[in-house]
Design a protein around this motif. Structure first.
Motif, PDB file in Angstrom:
ATOM      1  N   UNK A 134      -8.747   6.853   5.392  1.00  0.00           N
ATOM      2  CA  UNK A 134      -9.145   7.954   4.586  1.00  0.00           C
ATOM      3  C   UNK A 134      -9.998   7.182   3.413  1.00  0.00           C
ATOM      4  N   UNK A 135     -11.256   7.478   3.564  1.00  0.00           N
ATOM      5  CA  UNK A 135     -12.106   6.872   2.427  1.00  0.00           C
ATOM      6  C   UNK A 135     -11.573   7.243   1.030  1.00  0.00           C
ATOM      7  N   UNK A 136     -11.362   6.275   0.070  1.00  0.00           N
ATOM      8  CA  UNK A 136     -11.228   6.469  -1.080  1.00  0.00           C
ATOM      9  C   UNK A 136      -9.634   6.658  -1.417  1.00  0.00           C
ATOM     10  N   UNK A 137      -8.827   6.846  -0.304  1.00  0.00           N
ATOM     11  CA  UNK A 137      -7.444   7.193  -0.415  1.00  0.00           C
ATOM     12  C   UNK A 137      -6.549   5.930  -0.857  1.00  0.00           C
ATOM     13  N   UNK A 138      -5.607   6.037  -1.618  1.00  0.00           N
ATOM     14  CA  UNK A 138      -4.668   5.075  -1.857  1.00  0.00           C
ATOM     15  C   UNK A 138      -3.216   5.170  -1.098  1.00  0.00           C
ATOM     16  N   UNK A 139      -2.364   4.276  -1.645  1.00  0.00           N
ATOM     17  CA  UNK A 139      -1.040   4.337  -0.718  1.00  0.00           C
ATOM     18  C   UNK A 139      -0.581   5.658  -1.215  1.00  0.00           C
ATOM     19  N   UNK A 140       0.584   6.349  -0.316  1.00  0.00           N
ATOM     20  CA  UNK A 140       1.076   7.820  -0.664  1.00  0.00           C
ATOM     21  C   UNK A 140       0.129   8.752  -1.319  1.00  0.00           C
ATOM     22  N   UNK A 141      -1.025   8.769  -0.462  1.00  0.00           N
ATOM     23  CA  UNK A 141      -2.089   9.600  -1.058  1.00  0.00           C
ATOM     24  C   UNK A 141      -1.621  11.209  -1.043  1.00  0.00           C
ATOM     25  N   UNK A 142      -0.691  11.438   0.022  1.00  0.00           N
ATOM     26  CA  UNK A 142      -0.076  12.776   0.027  1.00  0.00           C
ATOM     27  C   UNK A 142       0.815  13.310  -1.006  1.00  0.00           C
ATOM     28  N   UNK A 143       1.244  12.487  -1.798  1.00  0.00           N
ATOM     29  CA  UNK A 143       2.271  12.655  -2.708  1.00  0.00           C
ATOM     30  C   UNK A 143       1.644  13.132  -4.319  1.00  0.00           C
ATOM     31  N   UNK A 144       1.780  14.643  -4.457  1.00  0.00           N
ATOM     32  CA  UNK A 144       1.133  15.020  -5.667  1.00  0.00           C
ATOM     33  C   UNK A 144       1.958  14.571  -6.813  1.00  0.00           C
ATOM     34  N   UNK A 145       1.298  14.380  -7.836  1.00  0.00           N
ATOM     35  CA  UNK A 145       2.182  13.867  -9.007  1.00  0.00           C
ATOM     36  C   UNK A 145       2.662  14.938  -9.796  1.00  0.00           C
ATOM     37  N   UNK A 146       4.144  15.102 -10.083  1.00  0.00           N
ATOM     38  CA  UNK A 146       4.752  16.024 -10.809  1.00  0.00           C
ATOM     39  C   UNK A 146       5.232  15.731 -12.115  1.00  0.00           C
TER      40      UNK A 146
ATOM     41  N   UNK B 194      -2.404   6.053  10.412  1.00  0.00           N
ATOM     42  CA  UNK B 194      -3.164   6.409   9.368  1.00  0.00           C
ATOM     43  C   UNK B 194      -3.023   5.891   8.044  1.00  0.00           C
ATOM     44  N   UNK B 195      -4.290   5.697   7.125  1.00  0.00           N
ATOM     45  CA  UNK B 195      -3.817   4.982   6.025  1.00  0.00           C
ATOM     46  C   UNK B 195      -5.230   5.330   5.276  1.00  0.00           C
ATOM     47  N   UNK B 196      -5.066   4.938   3.678  1.00  0.00           N
ATOM     48  CA  UNK B 196      -6.190   5.082   2.984  1.00  0.00           C
ATOM     49  C   UNK B 196      -7.061   3.980   2.741  1.00  0.00           C
ATOM     50  N   UNK B 197      -8.353   3.894   2.662  1.00  0.00           N
ATOM     51  CA  UNK B 197      -9.165   2.765   2.404  1.00  0.00           C
ATOM     52  C   UNK B 197      -8.934   1.976   1.300  1.00  0.00           C
ATOM     53  N   UNK B 198      -8.421   2.396   0.328  1.00  0.00           N
ATOM     54  CA  UNK B 198      -7.836   1.612  -0.788  1.00  0.00           C
ATOM     55  C   UNK B 198      -6.304   1.524  -1.000  1.00  0.00           C
ATOM     56  N   UNK B 199      -5.585   1.433   0.098  1.00  0.00           N
ATOM     57  CA  UNK B 199      -4.170   1.238   0.160  1.00  0.00           C
ATOM     58  C   UNK B 199      -3.958  -0.309   0.510  1.00  0.00           C
ATOM     59  N   UNK B 200      -3.399  -0.897  -0.856  1.00  0.00           N
ATOM     60  CA  UNK B 200      -3.196  -2.420  -0.832  1.00  0.00           C
ATOM     61  C   UNK B 200      -2.081  -2.796  -0.213  1.00  0.00           C
ATOM     62  N   UNK B 201      -1.046  -2.005   0.494  1.00  0.00           N
ATOM     63  CA  UNK B 201       0.255  -2.187   1.059  1.00  0.00           C
ATOM     64  C   UNK B 201       0.050  -2.252   2.546  1.00  0.00           C
ATOM     65  N   UNK B 202      -0.706  -1.018   3.167  1.00  0.00           N
ATOM     66  CA  UNK B 202      -1.015  -0.683   4.318  1.00  0.00           C
ATOM     67  C   UNK B 202      -2.503  -0.660   4.561  1.00  0.00           C
ATOM     68  N   UNK B 203      -3.155  -1.958   4.518  1.00  0.00           N
ATOM     69  CA  UNK B 203      -4.650  -1.581   4.562  1.00  0.00           C
ATOM     70  C   UNK B 203      -5.271  -1.359   5.747  1.00  0.00           C
ATOM     71  N   UNK B 204      -6.534  -1.084   5.725  1.00  0.00           N
ATOM     72  CA  UNK B 204      -7.215  -0.862   7.128  1.00  0.00           C
ATOM     73  C   UNK B 204      -7.345  -2.090   7.798  1.00  0.00           C
ATOM     74  N   UNK B 205      -7.127  -3.073   7.220  1.00  0.00           N
ATOM     75  CA  UNK B 205      -7.143  -4.529   7.958  1.00  0.00           C
ATOM     76  C   UNK B 205      -5.969  -4.860   8.933  1.00  0.00           C
TER      77      UNK B 205
END
Length: 256
Positions: free
Chosen positions: A195-207, A163-174
Motif C-alpha cells: 500500500x503506497x505511502x502507508x506506514x506500520x499499523x496503518x489501520x490503527x486510527x489515532x485516539x 500486506x504491508x505499507x510501502x513506508x513500513x520500516x518494520x515489515x518492509x516491501x523487501x
C-alpha cells in the motif's frame, strides 16, 4: 449478529482474555482465528472479529499478552514481544492454545478454517501454518516474518495474503518480497499487497486518552518508529481480507 464475549484461557504462564464473536443463527460456520498486533487485543481487532461474524465466520481473537494492552508504552511492549518473537516453539504453543479454543466452540466447522494476523499476531498464525494447520486462507497485515526458507513451508496449506505499507520500516516491501520468494519455491499459493505511502499499523486510527479519534494520521501517544494511520489503505486491506476469505472458504485448499 450473535454478538461477542470474552473467553479466558491459560497459556504461557498467563491468563489470556480472548474475544469470541459468533454469527447469528445456527452453525456450523467457517472458523477464523485472529491474532492481534504487538500493542494487544484492542477494540479495533474486536471490531474485526464482529465484522467477520457479520459475514458468517465464527471468529476468535486470541490474546497473547494476558489481557494487557501497551498503548503509549512502546518499550514495555517490546520487552514482552521481542523474546516471544524469537521463540518459534513458544509462539506455536500460544497459537495452538487459541486455535483449540476456537475449534472447541459449538458451531465451529473444523473443515473450514482461516486465519488473520496483525504484526506479532501475524507471526504467530504463520507458525501455525508452517506446521500444516489446514487453513483455507491466511491473511497477515504487516506481520513479523520468519527467516525465509522454502523448506519450512512445504507443509503449508491454503492461500496466503501478505500486506504491508510501502513506508513500513518494520515489515518492509523487501521483506515481503523475500518471504514470498520462499513461499513460491515451496509451492504455496500466495499474493501480496503493498500500500503506497502507508506506514506500520496503518489501520490503527489515532485516539485521544478518552478513546475518541483525533481525526489525524499521527499518534499522540509514544509508539515505535514508523507508525502512522492511512484511512484509505486501512479500508482497502480489509476488503482484501474479505475477498480472500470469500474466495477460498468452501474450496479445496492448495497443497492439502
Amino acid at each position: 449478529m450473535g454478538g461477542g464475549r470474552e473467553v479466558t484461557y491459560d497459556i504461557d504462564g498467563l491468563t489470556m482474555v480472548g474475544y469470541m464473536s459468533r454469527p447469528a443463527g445456527g452453525g456450523p460456520w467457517p472458523a477464523v482465528l485472529l491474532g492481534h498486533d504487538g500493542v494487544g487485543l484492542d477494540d479495533y481487532q474486536r471490531g474485526r472479529a464482529d465484522d467477520l461474524a457479520e459475514h458468517g465466520y465464527l471468529t476468535f481473537a486470541m490474546d497473547y499478552h494476558g489481557g494487557r494492552t501497551f498503548f503509549g508504552e512502546p518499550q514495555a511492549m517490546l520487552d514482552r514481544l521481542l523474546p516471544l518473537m524469537a521463540d518459534p516453539a513458544r509462539m506455536l504453543t500460544i497459537g495452538q492454545a487459541a486455535l483449540d479454543v476456537l475449534l472447541a466452540e459449538p458451531g465451529a466447522d473444523h473443515h473450514q478454517i482461516a486465519t488473520l494476523g496483525y504484526g506479532g499476531g501475524g507471526r504467530i498464525v504463520l507458525e501455525l501454518a508452517r506446521t500444516g494447520v489446514p487453513f483455507k486462507a491466511l491473511a497477515v497485515i504487516h506481520p513479523g516474518l520468519p527467516t525465509p526458507r522454502a523448506e519450512d513451508w512445504t507443509n503449508a496449506c491454503g492461500t496466503f495474503l501478505l500486506c504491508t505499507g510501502s513506508e513500513d520500516p518494520i515489515c518492509t516491501p523487501a521483506h515481503i518480497s523475500t518471504f514470498s520468494n520462499a513461499l513460491q519455491e515451496a509451492g504455496v499459493d500466495w499474493r501480496a499487497h503493498i500500500y503506497g505511502g502507508a506506514k506500520h499499523a496503518f489501520w490503527a486510527a489515532p485516539t485521544r486518552p478518552d478513546g475518541t479519534p483525533t481525526g489525524g494520521a499521527d499518534h499522540l501517544s509514544p509508539t515505535v518508529p514508523g507508525v502512522g494511520y492511512h484511512a484509505a489503505h486501512s479500508a482497502r486491506a480489509w476488503r482484501a481480507v474479505l475477498d480472500l476469505f470469500g474466495e477460498r472458504i468452501g474450496l479445496p485448499s492448495p497443497a492439502c
